[in-house]
Design a protein around this motif. Structure first.
Motif, short mmCIF file in Angstrom:
data_model
loop_
_atom_site.label_atom_id
_atom_site.label_comp_id
_atom_site.label_asym_id
_atom_site.label_seq_id
_atom_site.Cartn_x
_atom_site.Cartn_y
_atom_site.Cartn_z
N ASP A 196 0.83 -1.20 0.00
CA ASP A 196 0.00 0.00 0.00
C ASP A 196 0.87 1.25 0.00
O ASP A 196 1.94 1.29 0.62
CB ASP A 196 -0.91 0.02 1.22
N LEU A 197 0.36 2.28 -0.68
CA LEU A 197 1.06 3.57 -0.72
C LEU A 197 0.22 4.60 0.02
O LEU A 197 -0.80 5.06 -0.47
CB LEU A 197 1.28 4.02 -2.17
N ASN A 198 0.65 4.94 1.22
CA ASN A 198 0.03 6.02 1.97
C ASN A 198 1.07 6.61 2.91
O ASN A 198 2.21 6.15 2.95
CB ASN A 198 -1.20 5.51 2.75
N GLN A 199 0.68 7.59 3.64
CA GLN A 199 1.65 8.30 4.49
C GLN A 199 2.27 7.37 5.53
O GLN A 199 3.45 7.49 5.87
CB GLN A 199 0.96 9.48 5.18
N ASP A 200 1.50 6.42 6.03
CA ASP A 200 2.01 5.53 7.07
C ASP A 200 2.98 4.49 6.52
O ASP A 200 3.87 4.02 7.24
CB ASP A 200 0.84 4.82 7.76
N THR A 201 2.80 4.09 5.27
CA THR A 201 3.64 3.03 4.69
C THR A 201 4.70 3.55 3.73
O THR A 201 5.39 2.76 3.10
CB THR A 201 2.75 2.01 3.94
N GLN A 202 4.82 4.87 3.62
CA GLN A 202 5.71 5.44 2.61
C GLN A 202 7.16 5.00 2.81
O GLN A 202 7.84 4.63 1.84
CB GLN A 202 5.64 6.97 2.64
N ALA A 260 7.10 5.90 -8.17
CA ALA A 260 8.32 6.65 -8.43
C ALA A 260 8.49 7.77 -7.41
O ALA A 260 9.59 8.02 -6.91
CB ALA A 260 8.29 7.21 -9.85
N GLU A 261 7.40 8.45 -7.09
CA GLU A 261 7.46 9.53 -6.12
C GLU A 261 7.71 8.98 -4.71
O GLU A 261 8.36 9.63 -3.88
CB GLU A 261 6.17 10.33 -6.17
N THR A 262 7.22 7.78 -4.44
CA THR A 262 7.47 7.14 -3.14
C THR A 262 8.95 6.81 -2.99
O THR A 262 9.55 7.00 -1.92
CB THR A 262 6.62 5.87 -3.00
N LEU A 263 9.54 6.28 -4.05
CA LEU A 263 10.97 5.99 -4.02
C LEU A 263 11.78 7.27 -3.84
O LEU A 263 12.74 7.31 -3.06
CB LEU A 263 11.39 5.27 -5.31
N ALA A 264 11.40 8.33 -4.55
CA ALA A 264 12.11 9.61 -4.42
C ALA A 264 12.00 10.13 -2.99
O ALA A 264 12.97 10.64 -2.42
CB ALA A 264 11.53 10.62 -5.40
N ALA A 265 10.81 10.00 -2.39
CA ALA A 265 10.62 10.46 -1.02
C ALA A 265 11.50 9.68 -0.04
O ALA A 265 12.05 10.24 0.91
CB ALA A 265 9.16 10.33 -0.63
N TYR A 266 11.67 8.39 -0.28
CA TYR A 266 12.52 7.57 0.59
C TYR A 266 13.99 7.98 0.45
O TYR A 266 14.68 8.17 1.45
CB TYR A 266 12.34 6.09 0.24
N LEU A 267 14.46 8.13 -0.79
CA LEU A 267 15.87 8.45 -1.01
C LEU A 267 16.23 9.83 -0.48
O LEU A 267 17.31 10.04 0.07
CB LEU A 267 16.19 8.37 -2.50
N VAL A 268 15.34 10.79 -0.65
CA VAL A 268 15.63 12.17 -0.26
C VAL A 268 15.17 12.46 1.17
O VAL A 268 15.89 13.08 1.95
CB VAL A 268 14.96 13.15 -1.25
N GLY A 269 13.96 12.00 1.50
CA GLY A 269 13.42 12.30 2.82
C GLY A 269 14.00 11.44 3.92
O GLY A 269 14.50 11.96 4.92
N GLU A 270 13.95 10.12 3.75
CA GLU A 270 14.43 9.22 4.80
C GLU A 270 15.94 9.22 4.91
O GLU A 270 16.50 9.17 6.00
CB GLU A 270 13.93 7.80 4.54
N GLU A 318 11.60 1.83 0.79
CA GLU A 318 12.74 0.94 0.99
C GLU A 318 12.61 -0.32 0.14
O GLU A 318 13.58 -0.80 -0.44
CB GLU A 318 12.86 0.55 2.47
N GLU A 319 11.40 -0.86 0.04
CA GLU A 319 11.17 -2.03 -0.82
C GLU A 319 11.52 -1.71 -2.28
O GLU A 319 12.16 -2.51 -2.96
CB GLU A 319 9.70 -2.47 -0.74
N LEU A 320 11.12 -0.53 -2.74
CA LEU A 320 11.41 -0.15 -4.12
C LEU A 320 12.90 0.02 -4.34
O LEU A 320 13.43 -0.35 -5.40
CB LEU A 320 10.65 1.14 -4.46
N PHE A 321 13.61 0.58 -3.35
CA PHE A 321 15.07 0.70 -3.46
C PHE A 321 15.71 -0.68 -3.55
O PHE A 321 16.57 -0.93 -4.41
CB PHE A 321 15.64 1.47 -2.27
N ILE A 322 15.32 -1.58 -2.68
CA ILE A 322 15.91 -2.92 -2.66
C ILE A 322 15.63 -3.65 -3.96
O ILE A 322 16.52 -4.28 -4.55
CB ILE A 322 15.37 -3.73 -1.46
#
Length: 583
Positions: free
Chosen positions: A347-353, A414-424, A358-362
């Motif tokens: 799921d893609l939401n604020q809680d699971t972002q 794609a935006e979720t992956l970007a948020a993980y790389l830049v935000g997390e 991380e899953e998309l990066f891996i």
């Protein structure tokens, strides 16, 4: 994605494959060429009636047997183990396509092992003629192993007509098969001479050491020179994208080429000076240096060959992250996380972002990148990028960098992956900036593109009866209406606004003026730091910057053409000019 990913974030599977594979290839090629070397070293001793040379050959055969049958076999098993862990999808595909080829190779490998043991343990215990025949059995079976594996390895880079017909023989005798076979054969023979050179340096008898040093040097030099035309042929057989990477579009390949060139050049000097001209210089440190140079050259070749396949594990079939090329459109529609087998969060939401990112990066990045590791560290590479720049980059990553696989998934992923790389990873804001920097109206567009020859009132009367879409179509082919007019080159939205104004619709809709700073973030920041680029552009005039945006690929092979609208290029040029002036 039908297989799990063996995740070692700071190590990376690719580095493990490279370390094991390069060492194995360095020994396995010796296992091929060394068999021929032993035959001719023995023949030299028999021809010259030199028992000391035959004794040297037997000692070298013992070294050969231990190194190739023990270390070579262990690293060979290690390769199968590591590729099955790192890229099981590609490994499985190669086994299924070439199962007959693998089976045949294993048969020749068994013959090779038996012949190697018979050759060493029956030294001085059978007639020279029969002993040499055993040597030939070994060499032919070892070379046939090379022959078979070469076809499968070559297929990974140049599948050729197999892509159309799926035929075993089309894949095996692929476009790079013959040049690669010739190149590898002479590399194997050359390495056998280098190993012989090392054995000679440990020989105490001066006459034997000098004789076998010169023999090994001449052997290596001849094979090295014979490999050159096959190397040129091999490069010529590469598909165009791979050739572009080899010839300079990939920084890592450029570095490997430089290392390989240096290693080969130093090895050539050692062979000439301390091998042929003055064999007395063949001391153990010199022989060790020759071995290191040979390892660097072989490693560089293997690194280049592997890197030239990028972004594929199997060219035009499967990307390095185990995603098949023909699955991209399906994943873009259905979503990657929804279709992958070995993921936890879908799921893609604020809680699971964070978990989804991380899953998309891996699953999509880790095949080539580490997270804070030594090799290709993505954390370091993304440290200066904003969320908007990263999001834009991921969505067009394959267009900007051909050697990187396209993102497989939806825009939201794609935006979720970007948020993980830049935000997390870097703690940066993951909100997209506002894109409106100002507006421009239809009368302004008319003034820029039409007012030199027309007045609005005349066109109102002429075109008012046409539908808006018809006017937009006319703007795109004005040169067909009159040779003196150029087609309108603005964006589709601008064409609609201008068409409305020309038809006399009154107040025209507005069009966003491109924001140069935002364009820089989206188009340039992935490779360029604004302060560093500003320092580079100090002294550049604005027209020169605008002109450069039209021919980026001419300025550097690593830069793709900028495909924005003229207005976007103008805005970006203004921003770059400002960066240069502020330094």
């Amino acid at each position: 994605m039908n297989y799990p990913v063996w995740y070692l974030p700071e190590v990376g599977g690719g580095m493990l494959i490279a370390l094991i594979a390069i060492l194995h290839v360095f020994v396995s090629h010796f296992a091929v060429g060394g068999g021929l070397y032993l035959i001719y070293a023995e023949k030299k001793g028999l021809r010259e009636h030199r028992q000391d040379i035959l004794a040297f050959t037997k000692r070298h055969a013992r070294f050969f047997l231990l190194l190739t049958m023990v270390f070579g076999s262990i690293t060979g098993v290690g390769i199968w183990f590591i590729i099955a862990l790192v890229n099981p999808a590609a490994t499985s595909l190669l086994i299924h396509i070439f199962v007959f080829g693998w089976a045949a190779e294993w048969v020749f490998f068994v013959v090779e092992i038996v012949a190697a043991f018979v050759y060493f343990y029956m030294f001085d215990k059978m007639s020279p003629a029969n002993h040499l025949r055993v040597g030939w059995v070994y060499f032919i079976s070892a070379w046939m192993s090379l022959f078979l594996i070469n076809g499968i390895i070559g297929f990974m880079l140049t599948p050729g007509s197999w892509l159309e017909n799926g035929n075993f023989w089309s894949g095996f005798f692929n476009p790079s098969f013959w040049p690669s076979l010739g190149l590898r054969t002479f590399i194997a023979i050359m390495l056998a001479g280098v190993y012989g050179y090392l054995s000679a340096s440990f020989t105490r008898e001066t006459e034997v050491r000098l004789a076998m040093t010169r023999f090994s040097g001449a052997w290596s030099l001849g094979a090295l020179l014979a490999s050159v035309p096959f190397a040129w042929w091999y490069v010529a057989a590469l598909p165009e994208p791979a050739m572009g990477l080899v010839l300079g579009k990939s920084p890592t390949i450029v570095a490997a080429v430089q290392w390989g060139t240096i290693g080969t050049a130093v090895l050539l000097v050692i062979i000439l000076l301390a091998g042929i001209i003055k064999p007395v210089l063949n001391l153990r440190p010199v022989a060790a240096a020759a071995m290191i140079c040979a390892l660097i050259s072989m490693g560089a070749f293997e690194w280049i060959r592997e890197a030239a396949r990028r972004p594929y594990a199997i060219n035009e079939v499967m990307y390095s992250n185990m995603i098949r090329k023909d699955d991209l459109s399906r994943l873009a529609d259905q979503g990657f996380l929804q279709t992958a087998v070995w993921v936890q969060g879908r799921d893609l939401n604020q809680d699971t972002q964070k978990a989804a990112g991380e899953e998309l990066f891996i699953q999509q990045c880790y095949a080539c990148h580490t997270a804070g590791g030594f090799n290709n560290d993505l954390k370091a590479q993304t440290a200066r990028m904003s969320y908007s720049a990263m999001s834009s980059y991921i969505k067009r990553i394959h267009e900007v960098r051909y050697f990187m696989p396209p993102f497989a998934g939806t825009e939201a992923e794609a935006e979720t992956l970007a948020a993980y790389l830049v935000g997390e990873w870097h703690g940066k804001d993951v909100a997209l900036p506002a894109k409106q920097a100002g507006v421009i109206s239809g009368d302004r567009l008319f003034e820029q593109h039409c007012a030199a020859c027309h007045v609005p009132e005349d066109l109102h009367e002429t075109l008012a009866a046409l539908e808006a879409g018809e006017v937009v179509d006319l703007l795109g082919r004005l040169d067909e209406i009159s040779a003196e007019m150029e087609p309108f080159t603005g964006t589709e939205e601008e064409a609609k606004v201008l068409a409305g104004f020309i038809r006399g619709e009154g107040t025209a809709p507005v069009v966003v003026v491109p924001d140069g700073a935002l364009l820089f973030e989206e188009q340039c920041a992935v490779c360029h730091d604004s302060a560093e680029l500003g320092a580079t552009l100090t002294g550049w005039e604005r027209p020169a910057l605008r002109d450069a945006l039209d021919r980026l690929e001419e300025l550097s092979e690593e830069m793709p053409p900028y495909e924005g609208s003229p207005e976007e290029k103008d805005a970006l040029a203004d921003h770059l000019f400002t960066l240069g002036r502020n330094q």
